[in-house]
Design a protein around this motif. Structure first.
Motif, PDB file in Angstrom:
ATOM      1  N   ILE A  55       0.842  -1.199   0.000  1.00 55.20           N
ATOM      2  CA  ILE A  55       0.000   0.000   0.000  1.00 55.20           C
ATOM      3  C   ILE A  55       0.871   1.241   0.000  1.00 55.20           C
ATOM      4  CG2 ILE A  55      -1.609   1.359   1.398  1.00 55.20           C
ATOM      5  CD1 ILE A  55      -3.112  -1.170   2.022  1.00 55.20           C
ATOM      6  N   TYR A  56       1.702   1.400   1.021  1.00 55.37           N
ATOM      7  CA  TYR A  56       2.552   2.580   1.099  1.00 55.37           C
ATOM      8  C   TYR A  56       3.711   2.457   0.110  1.00 55.37           C
ATOM      9  CZ  TYR A  56      -0.159   3.307   5.358  1.00 55.37           C
ATOM     10  OH  TYR A  56      -1.194   3.486   6.244  1.00 55.37           O
ATOM     11  N   LEU A  59       0.945   1.828  -3.783  1.00 56.47           N
ATOM     12  CA  LEU A  59      -0.320   2.450  -4.169  1.00 56.47           C
ATOM     13  C   LEU A  59      -0.433   3.884  -3.656  1.00 56.47           C
ATOM     14  CD1 LEU A  59      -2.671  -0.577  -3.510  1.00 56.47           C
ATOM     15  CD2 LEU A  59      -2.796   0.805  -5.584  1.00 56.47           C
ATOM     16  N   TRP A  60      -0.096   4.061  -2.400  1.00 56.03           N
ATOM     17  CA  TRP A  60      -0.281   5.362  -1.748  1.00 56.03           C
ATOM     18  C   TRP A  60       1.056   6.072  -1.604  1.00 56.03           C
ATOM     19  CZ3 TRP A  60      -4.091   8.562  -0.036  1.00 56.03           C
ATOM     20  CH2 TRP A  60      -3.756   9.549   0.890  1.00 56.03           C
ATOM     21  N   ASN A  69      -0.163  11.834  -8.634  1.00 58.72           N
ATOM     22  CA  ASN A  69      -1.155  11.116  -7.846  1.00 58.72           C
ATOM     23  C   ASN A  69      -2.469  11.867  -7.832  1.00 58.72           C
ATOM     24  OD1 ASN A  69      -1.523  12.675  -5.037  1.00 58.72           O
ATOM     25  ND2 ASN A  69       0.633  12.827  -5.665  1.00 58.72           N
ATOM     26  N   TRP A  73      -3.201   8.694  -4.184  1.00 60.54           N
ATOM     27  CA  TRP A  73      -3.082   7.415  -4.879  1.00 60.54           C
ATOM     28  C   TRP A  73      -2.367   7.628  -6.204  1.00 60.54           C
ATOM     29  CZ3 TRP A  73      -3.992   3.490  -1.857  1.00 60.54           C
ATOM     30  CH2 TRP A  73      -4.939   3.588  -0.833  1.00 60.54           C
ATOM     31  N   ARG A  74      -1.290   6.870  -6.438  1.00 59.05           N
ATOM     32  CA  ARG A  74      -0.458   7.123  -7.611  1.00 59.05           C
ATOM     33  C   ARG A  74      -1.207   6.798  -8.903  1.00 59.05           C
ATOM     34  NH1 ARG A  74       5.087   4.182  -6.935  1.00 59.05           N
ATOM     35  NH2 ARG A  74       5.193   4.554  -9.184  1.00 59.05           N
ATOM     36  N   VAL A  78      -2.999   3.164 -10.382  1.00 60.93           N
ATOM     37  CA  VAL A  78      -4.459   3.169 -10.472  1.00 60.93           C
ATOM     38  C   VAL A  78      -4.899   2.982 -11.922  1.00 60.93           C
ATOM     39  CG1 VAL A  78      -6.526   4.591 -10.188  1.00 60.93           C
ATOM     40  CG2 VAL A  78      -4.827   4.493  -8.363  1.00 60.93           C
ATOM     41  N   VAL A 129      -3.425   5.619   5.448  1.00 58.92           N
ATOM     42  CA  VAL A 129      -4.503   5.012   4.664  1.00 58.92           C
ATOM     43  C   VAL A 129      -5.483   4.367   5.632  1.00 58.92           C
ATOM     44  CG1 VAL A 129      -5.102   3.203   3.011  1.00 58.92           C
ATOM     45  CG2 VAL A 129      -3.108   4.646   2.601  1.00 58.92           C
ATOM     46  N   GLU A 133      -9.699   6.777   2.790  1.00 60.16           N
ATOM     47  CA  GLU A 133      -8.746   6.615   1.692  1.00 60.16           C
ATOM     48  C   GLU A 133      -9.032   5.331   0.914  1.00 60.16           C
ATOM     49  OE1 GLU A 133      -7.153   9.458   4.548  1.00 60.16           O
ATOM     50  OE2 GLU A 133      -7.858   7.393   4.815  1.00 60.16           O
ATOM     51  N   LEU A 137     -10.020   4.892  -3.118  1.00 60.95           N
ATOM     52  CA  LEU A 137      -9.354   4.022  -4.081  1.00 60.95           C
ATOM     53  C   LEU A 137     -10.375   3.127  -4.788  1.00 60.95           C
ATOM     54  CD1 LEU A 137      -6.848   2.664  -5.367  1.00 60.95           C
ATOM     55  CD2 LEU A 137      -6.801   1.136  -3.373  1.00 60.95           C
TER      56      LEU A 137
END
Length: 517
Positions: A55-56, A59-60, A69, A73-74, A78, A129, A133, A137
């Motif tokens: 996640i970190y 994704l985040w 982002n 969220w990148r 995504v 997150v 959040e 997503l």
């Protein structure tokens, strides 16, 4: 008729790693006149746990990051996931879920408490997150939300308040708190699970004890009727059907599905699982052999469900599955980072074909995991991203989402084997997709020999097939940041000759083909 009549075939005499030759061409027959169950799109669900860089970073990155982002969220990740038509995302775990307290993840991020992720690497969990959040997503992906509640260290009150926070309206104090935190309207919670792996990291429980807790907790999970999530019970793993038996018998009244977990380890040993790359053919074979055990596990659990739930109300949710290898050298062992190769794509496709054969009961699965963890779709490194062979397997199988399964019969199948044991050389499944076309998926488990397959679609002229094939020269072919397109699908087509449609399936290949007249 199931595509896999058996997953293990005893061979009389076989040289190591040799393949027996079929006496006649492999025949795959699809019967369009006998449609089966719909393949629920959620069979292609994903899983994002607070684990490593899943996640970190993966994704985040946060709204202030230099990596492009949207609200943290990148964009690249995504966008790639949207292209997969991801139908469902499970969050926040996994083992992490049973130590996750949802109130730590709401409100201003700079005021959220920092905890320790004791399950995965002992690293700080910033709670950046949280509930809001995650739903952001899911909404960006157009995916349903599957939330896993904390049974292990939580309380019925905490779990009930989380469901109320997510689903309530009007004057509820928790609904007003949600509104102050930026989301006046209720969230759409499609599924909610009570705990995770209660037999292990979720509490080391017996099925009878967990079932009592399940009935206790679910008594207090309440939401407006139109927003009440479907409830999932934490089920078993491997050969153990006791969890499915007890839960379907004693908790079926309020259960939409019973979960099941199974990971494919090349060696079958947790202490030394096997390498993700650079592996010998013996581990290619053992990986295929072990992943095909999924067929027997599902069949045994479905038999239990058919006994206890003849009306077929309860689904069998394989909400954790995939390959698990020794972690990449030099990485945090708790981050579960491994390379993803052609072998993983073959494993994914073999499981898809099994899930299709049991579509009546298998209504959801969630591969572990979406980004940077275990059998990931995507791998990132700071601002860079690459797609894995498993990503491409999911992409190729998109037409099977919500398609109607069709019976497949294999005749004269080859056998690929080693050490006196063997597995079916060709795996197949078929369905009529929402676009009206018949799609056929073929997998060749043999890493050295191509196989000719005669395709017969009963009830429909099969003059041509068009689609994609995923294969490579090396068993461990994989994409890298230096060569991010080393392996990807290629176009494929074949036409009938003399009224016969023959498809040459390359060695170690995944194919998905649309049948045309």
């Amino acid at each position: 008729m199931q595509a896999f009549k058996s997953t293990l075939v005893a061979l009389g005499v076989m040289a190591a790693f040799a393949s027996s030759q079929a006496l006649a061409q492999v025949s795959v027959r699809v019967d369009t006149a006998k449609p089966g169950a719909v393949i629920n799109k959620n069979v292609y669900g994903q899983f994002a746990e607070h684990l490593g860089t899943g996640i970190y970073e993966g994704l985040w990155v946060g709204p202030d990051s230099r990596i492009p982002n949207t609200r943290g969220w990148r964009n690249d990740v995504v966008g790639a996931l949207k292209a997969l038509h991801v139908p469902l995302v499970r969050w926040p775990g996994g083992c992490f879920a049973d130590e996750y307290h949802w109130k730590d993840g709401i409100g201003p991020r700079n005021k959220r408490p920092v905890s320790v992720n004791t399950n995965w690497g002992g690293v700080p969990e910033t709670n950046a997150v949280g509930t809001h959040e995650f739903f952001d997503l899911a909404e960006m992906l157009g995916a349903d939300a599957y939330v896993n509640g904390n049974l292990g260290t939580g309380t019925p009150q905490e779990m009930a308040e989380w469901v109320e926070y997510m689903t309530s309206t009007g004057q509820s104090t928790l609904a007003q708190l949600r509104a102050r935190n930026g989301h006046p309207q209720p969230f759409k919670v499609a599924y909610f699970a009570i705990g995770n792996e209660a037999w292990g990291c979720g509490g080391n429980m017996k099925p009878e004890y967990y079932t009592s807790l399940y009935n206790h907790y679910t008594t207090f999970l309440k939401a407006p009727k139109e927003r009440m999530p479907k409830l999932i019970a934490s089920g078993g793993t491997g050969d153990d059907t006791a969890w499915t038996d007890v839960l379907s018998r004693d908790a079926g009244r309020v259960t939409d599905g019973i979960s099941f977990h199974y990971y494919t380890l090349p060696t079958g040993e947790w202490d030394k699982k096997g390498a993700a790359v650079g592996f010998p053919e013996s581990e290619w074979f053992s990986t295929v052999q072990r992943t095909l055990r999924m067929e027997d596990f599902i069949r045994k659990n479905v038999a239990v469900l058919d006994k206890n739930d003849p009306k077929k109300k309860i689904g069998f949710y394989v909400d954790e599955w995939g390959t698990w290898y020794d972690v990449e050298q030099g990485t945090n062992p708790g981050f579960l980072f491994q390379r993803n190769t052609l072998r993983d794509a073959v494993v994914a496709a073999l499981n898809f074909n099994i899930f299709h054969a049991h579509a009546e009961r298998v209504r959801m699965t969630n591969i572990a995991q979406m980004v940077n963890v275990l059998q990931a779709m995507i791998i990132t490194d700071k601002n860079r991203m690459l797609l894995t062979p498993t990503y491409y397997a999911y992409q190729m199988y998109i037409p099977f989402q919500d398609a109607t399964s069709l019976p497949v019969t294999l005749a004269n199948n080859t056998t690929y084997g080693a050490n006196g044991q063997g597995v079916p050389g060709i795996s197949a499944s078929a369905a009529r997709a929402k676009d009206g076309k018949v799609y056929v998926a073929l997998v060749n488990t043999n890493p050295r020999e191509a196989t000719d397959v005669t395709l017969d679609v009963a009830g429909q002229a099969a003059g041509t097939v068009r689609g994609q094939v995923l294969t490579a020269d090396a068993m461990d072919a994989h994409n890298t940041f230096q060569n991010p397109q080393a392996i990807k699908p290629a176009p494929f087509s074949a036409s009938a000759s003399g009224g016969k449609l023959t498809v040459k399936v390359p060695a170690k290949a995944v194919m998905v083909l649309a049948v045309e007249g």
